[in-house]
Design a protein around this motif. Structure first.
Motif, short mmCIF file in Angstrom:
data_model
loop_
_atom_site.label_atom_id
_atom_site.label_comp_id
_atom_site.label_asym_id
_atom_site.label_seq_id
_atom_site.Cartn_x
_atom_site.Cartn_y
_atom_site.Cartn_z
N GLY A 199 0.79 -1.19 0.01
CA GLY A 199 -0.15 0.04 -0.02
C GLY A 199 0.88 1.16 -0.02
N PHE A 200 2.25 1.08 -0.11
CA PHE A 200 2.94 2.34 -0.10
C PHE A 200 3.15 2.92 -1.58
N SER A 260 -3.98 8.13 3.67
CA SER A 260 -4.76 6.86 3.20
C SER A 260 -4.17 5.47 3.34
N ASN A 261 -2.91 5.49 3.07
CA ASN A 261 -2.24 4.34 3.26
C ASN A 261 -2.08 4.03 4.73
N TYR A 262 -1.69 4.92 5.57
CA TYR A 262 -1.54 4.51 6.92
C TYR A 262 -2.99 3.79 7.71
N ARG A 263 -4.26 4.53 7.10
CA ARG A 263 -5.50 4.35 7.67
C ARG A 263 -5.67 2.92 7.26
N ALA A 264 -5.17 2.81 5.99
CA ALA A 264 -5.68 1.40 5.47
C ALA A 264 -5.09 0.32 6.16
N LYS A 265 -3.59 0.75 6.62
CA LYS A 265 -2.74 -0.43 7.45
C LYS A 265 -3.47 -0.55 8.84
N ARG A 266 -3.85 0.49 9.35
CA ARG A 266 -4.32 0.54 10.65
C ARG A 266 -5.60 -0.44 10.75
N ALA A 267 -6.35 -0.24 9.66
CA ALA A 267 -7.54 -1.33 9.56
C ALA A 267 -7.10 -2.70 9.64
N GLN A 268 -6.28 -2.89 8.56
CA GLN A 268 -5.67 -4.18 8.67
C GLN A 268 -5.12 -4.78 9.86
N TYR A 269 -4.44 -3.98 10.74
CA TYR A 269 -4.01 -4.51 12.04
C TYR A 269 -5.10 -4.58 12.97
N VAL A 327 1.25 3.34 14.01
CA VAL A 327 0.58 3.93 12.99
C VAL A 327 -0.30 5.07 13.20
N ASP A 328 -0.78 5.02 14.43
CA ASP A 328 -1.58 6.06 14.90
C ASP A 328 -0.75 7.42 15.02
N LEU A 330 1.90 8.02 13.32
CA LEU A 330 1.99 8.63 11.75
C LEU A 330 0.95 9.26 11.23
N ILE A 331 -0.45 8.63 11.71
CA ILE A 331 -1.58 9.24 10.99
C ILE A 331 -1.72 10.88 11.76
N LEU A 332 -1.51 10.91 12.98
CA LEU A 332 -1.53 11.92 13.72
C LEU A 332 -0.58 13.01 12.85
N GLN A 333 0.60 12.64 12.69
CA GLN A 333 1.68 13.50 12.03
C GLN A 333 0.91 13.99 10.62
N CYS A 334 0.52 13.16 9.80
CA CYS A 334 -0.07 13.32 8.55
C CYS A 334 -1.08 14.30 8.76
N GLU A 335 -2.05 14.48 9.58
CA GLU A 335 -3.10 15.21 9.78
C GLU A 335 -2.78 16.52 10.34
N GLN A 336 -1.70 16.62 11.13
CA GLN A 336 -1.11 17.74 11.47
C GLN A 336 -0.32 18.53 10.41
#
Length: 544
Positions: A199-200, A260-269, A327-328, A330-336
């Motif tokens: 997904g990268f 988007s990739n990080y959220r998809a990864k989080r859903a997989q985990y 991953v959370d 990383l998601i927060l970093q992207c959102e910020q």
């Protein structure tokens, strides 16, 4: 050439065994006595040439003889070189004086280089052991396949075998660069595929690729319309700073893709965590039911296994939760980062008195263009690598086919010529045929065991004559099924070899006086039962 082998563990009459150029025979008894040391001595010769099977495979010898050192000497250009190898330290070779006093030690690799240089094997694509290993055919080794003469060991692949025969014939140069390029492209293609799978990197098909091209055209058109509109209102895109806003929008687009990739990864985990196998299924009811069908089951062992599985599950769950937490972050970093970019763009719009809506339209255009660009670049890169990979593979197979056909022609001419020397009547000769998947080695209309082993011997003699193979070793097991006439003539073929050949043989009295005289003349070691065995004893007899 190998000049001599010495060992204080050998029987009294064999403390030092000297060798000749050409054929050297290790002779057993006429009754074909077993376990007297013929194959073992051939293994020692292989050990002298840098092999390890003497120690690794002949455990009974190491157990009954104990630790010992094999000393040996070579002669090249009238200069003698003395060495030793210990069964205790097989990764080194001892450099000795002429009286076998140890001076220093070499690594095996340095010793291989020494032999390769002295035997004038000026071939950069093959190591010394890879060159000779296949042609030391001794009982206990894994290269006695009479129909597969290129097989070095049981798990040896066809690809390795084909590459090796090309190297042995010093024809590997033309295909080495093609193989390197093909591997490089294959690795890049595989890495990109894994990146897409993880997904990268965006994954699209041809239909999506074509839609993206149209989407790019639409974005360009919308951008032009916006330009025209701004000009009417005396606002140019230059005043809106394309040099400034475009990088911001590109970075925003990249951050959106990452998010988007990080959220998809989080859903997989999360799915892995939620679908985790229960840590335990053991309870009294389960154990009672189990004993009904398996009354002798070991309940304690089952509980131990269950406890082990519980621990494993806890470890896995902990690792998954740690990964989700990472991953959370990383998601927060992207959102910020996205929020920061949006604020920056908005402040730019206010400073330059550009309507926010216009800024949004510009940002959306460039974001969309960046997305389709990355998707299409990924698709084009995969397609390009696949095309290059296929082209290189076709060129490689074509080059390899041509080289293998030339090698096969040389071998088959030799086999036909020498086979005719073995019989008083015309016999179909063996032949080898290569293709991209492997090879076939056989005799037309003759699949007999003796014929196959005769073919194998002729094949090795061919390699010995046509290449820089320095030495050949054949154990007595190769001769057992060959008829008298071709076998006697094979001995004559051995005898005319200019390079060193080592064979083990017995039952000499069953052959003609000519062959008996030949074998006796070439004999370097005579072994028999009991005290006449290689180490002066036989340990296979049952003791009370």
């Amino acid at each position: 050439m190998l000049l001599e082998i010495c060992c204080d563990k050998f029987k009294n009459k064999a403390k030092k065994i000297s060798f000749k150029q050409g054929l050297n025979v290790v002779l057993g008894e006429n009754d074909a006595s077993n376990s007297i040391g013929k194959s073992t001595f051939l293994m020692i010769i292989d050990f002298v040439f840098g092999g390890n099977d003497y120690v690794d495979k002949l455990k009974d010898v190491q157990r009954n003889v104990g630790l010992h050192t094999i000393y040996f000497a070579f002669e090249f250009d009238e200069e003698r070189h003395f060495f030793g190898r210990s069964t205790e330290r097989t990764n080194e070779v001892l450099v000795c004086s002429s009286s076998y006093k140890e001076i220093k030690s070499w690594s095996l690799e340095r010793y291989y280089d020494f032999l390769k240089e002295k035997y004038q094997i000026d071939n950069a694509y093959i190591s010394f052991r890879e060159f000779i290993n296949t042609f030391h055919r001794i009982y206990h080794r894994e290269n006695l396949h009479e129909k597969m003469p290129l097989k070095m060991y049981d798990a040896d692949s066809m690809e390795n075998a084909l590459n090796r025969i090309v190297k042995v014939y010093d024809s590997y140069g033309p295909i080495s660069e093609l193989q390197r390029c093909f591997k490089e492209k294959s690795d890049m293609y595989s890495a990109l595929g894994k990146s897409i799978k993880m997904g990268f990197t965006p994954k699209i098909n041809k239909l999506k690729y074509e839609k993206n091209l149209k989407e790019k055209e639409r974005c360009d058109k919308e951008y032009q319309e916006l330009t025209d509109e701004l000009r009417k209102n005396l606002i140019t895109l230059d005043s809106i700073e394309p040099e400034t806003i475009v990088p911001l929008k590109r970075e925003r687009s990249l951050q959106k893709i990452r998010l988007s990739n990080y959220r998809a990864k989080r859903a997989q985990y999360e799915d892995q965590l939620n679908s985790k196998v229960p840590s335990s299924i053991l309870n009294e009811k389960f154990l009672s039911a189990l004993k009904t069908y398996f009354p002798d089951c070991n309940e304690r062992k089952i509980q131990e296994v269950d406890e082990f599985h519980k621990k494993i599950n806890k470890i896995l769950e902990s690792e998954i939760r740690e990964t989700i937490a990472y991953v959370d972050t990383l998601i927060l970093q992207c959102e910020q980062e996205i929020s920061s970019i949006d604020e920056h763009i908005e402040s730019m719009a206010k400073e330059r008195n550009v309507p926010t809506l216009v800024m949004e339209r510009i940002g959306n255009i460039f974001s969309k263009k960046e997305l389709v660009r990355k998707e299409n670049e990924s698709y084009e890169r995969m397609a390009s690598l696949n095309k290059e990979k296929k082209s290189l593979k076709d060129r490689l197979q074509g080059q390899q086919k041509e080289i293998l056909e030339n090698i096969a022609n040389r071998i088959n001419v030799y086999l036909s010529e020498k086979n005719s020397c073995l019989f008083n009547v015309d016999k179909n000769p063996p032949a080898i045929f290569f293709d991209s998947k492997g090879y076939v080695f056989s005799t037309f209309n003759d699949d007999g065991t003796g014929t196959q082993y005769k073919n194998l011997i002729l094949f090795d003699l061919c390699i010995l004559e046509q290449t820089k193979l320095p030495v050949l070793i054949h154990d007595s097991v190769l001769f057992k099924n060959i008829a008298d006439e071709p076998l006697e003539n094979l001995f004559k073929q051995y005898d005319v070899c200019k390079k060193q050949v080592f064979i083990a043989y017995d039952r000499l009295s069953t052959y003609s006086k000519e062959i008996q005289n030949l074998i006796n003349e070439k004999m370097v070691l005579h072994l028999g039962p009991e005290q006449e065995a290689l180490f002066g004893k036989i340990w296979s007899d049952k003791t009370t």
